[in-house]
Scaffold this active site. Structure first.
Site, PDB file in Angstrom:
ATOM      1  CG  ASP A   1      32.699  34.358  36.550  1.00 33.85           C
ATOM      2  OD1 ASP A   1      33.463  34.896  35.582  1.00 33.85           O
ATOM      3  OD2 ASP A   1      31.592  34.487  37.245  1.00 33.85           O
TER       4      ASP A   1
ATOM      5  CE  LYS B   1      30.288  37.536  38.646  1.00 35.85           C
ATOM      6  NZ  LYS B   1      31.192  36.412  39.095  1.00 35.85           N
TER       7      LYS B   1
END
Length: 279
Positions: free
Chosen positions: A102, A66
């Site tokens: 997220d 990420k």
């Protein structure tokens, strides 16, 4: 020609995203397919270049890539830049642009339980990537304060210092957080403690938990961690990680297709895969 979408990570075999997204492509009659690709760290740049070369419509990014993927993209949005992590990439006219869904996904899931976090006192347990995404996102929503508890207090302090949005925050040890639990309307557990197979573990004791609190755990395997079970026994409302997972996926799907999908269908699909009922 069928459009390709994907998720990259290492490991990746456990990912439920392909089933979820392929079902949505079928539901909305989109000629596309979503595939998982295991990509080692050393191969990340080559993988991104390969996806770019074949004209991928977009892809998700999971651990451990990420943050490492950012130098290989053409751009990232403000929230992803501030968080320092990307979980969704969109092919925008040949340019690969990174986003982080997220935190927004957690917030949308949270809004199914409470109407607002404005004026709420919040405790985030953990100071890793998920905590960072959630903390930065909630900091923009005008809470009364967001404290962070972590095994390493310095890491919690560093996270607070790095937040670009104004919010009242304190860094606590886990023991200090236990002693302050009665102060919080919302408690969010972001660590891996309690995940299968070590399901008996939990990050803090809930002796001082306020009965009216909402307690969230971003783990969804098991669907109800020991942490959530203890919170429920004390009369608190609880939420597991299913909603965060579903809504972050829904936001990614919307960025790729312009369609905000049926989240109830997505949720039911994930629950079927997990073989249980959500809390």
């Amino acid at each position: 020609m069928k459009k390709l979408f994907a998720v990259i990570g290492d490991p990746i075999a456990h990912s439920m995203s392909p089933v979820m997204h392929n079902d949505l492509f079928s539901l909305y009659n989109i000629d596309a397919h979503y595939l998982p690709f295991q990509v080692k760290n050393d191969d990340l740049q080559a993988a991104v270049n390969g996806l770019r070369a074949i004209g991928v419509g977009g892809f998700n990014v999971t651990v451990p890539h990420k943050s490492n993927i950012i130098p290989f993209l053409d751009g990232i949005d403000e929230l992803a830049e501030n968080i320092g992590a990307v979980n969704t990439v969109v092919n925008e006219g040949g340019k690969l642009i990174g986003y982080n869904t997220d935190g927004p996904g957690f917030l949308k899931g949270l809004m199914t339980q409470i109407p607002t976090i404005e004026g709420k006192k919040i405790l985030v347990i953990g100071a890793g990537g998920a905590a960072r995404a959630i903390y930065f996102t909630l900091a923009k929503e005008n809470p009364r304060g967001i404290d962070i508890a972590n095994r390493t207090v310095d890491k919690a302090s560093d996270l607070i210092q790095s937040c670009p949005y104004p919010v009242v925050s304190n860094a606590y040890s886990l023991l200090e957080a236990e002693n302050h639990l009665a102060d919080y309307d919302l408690i969010i557990q972001t660590t891996l403690i309690g995940m299968s197979p070590k399901t008996a573990e939990q990050p803090i004791e809930l002796t001082n938990l306020m009965q009216q609190a909402l307690v969230c755990d971003i783990i969804y395997n098991p669907l109800e961690t020991q942490f959530l079970q203890d919170a429920k026994r004390k009369g608190a409302s609880i939420q597991n990680g299913i909603d965060m997972f579903v809504f972050q996926g829904a936001l990614a799907f919307e960025k790729w297709t312009g369609i905000f999908p049926d989240v109830i269908r997505m949720r039911d699909n994930i629950l079927t895969q997990l073989g249980g009922n959500s809390c």
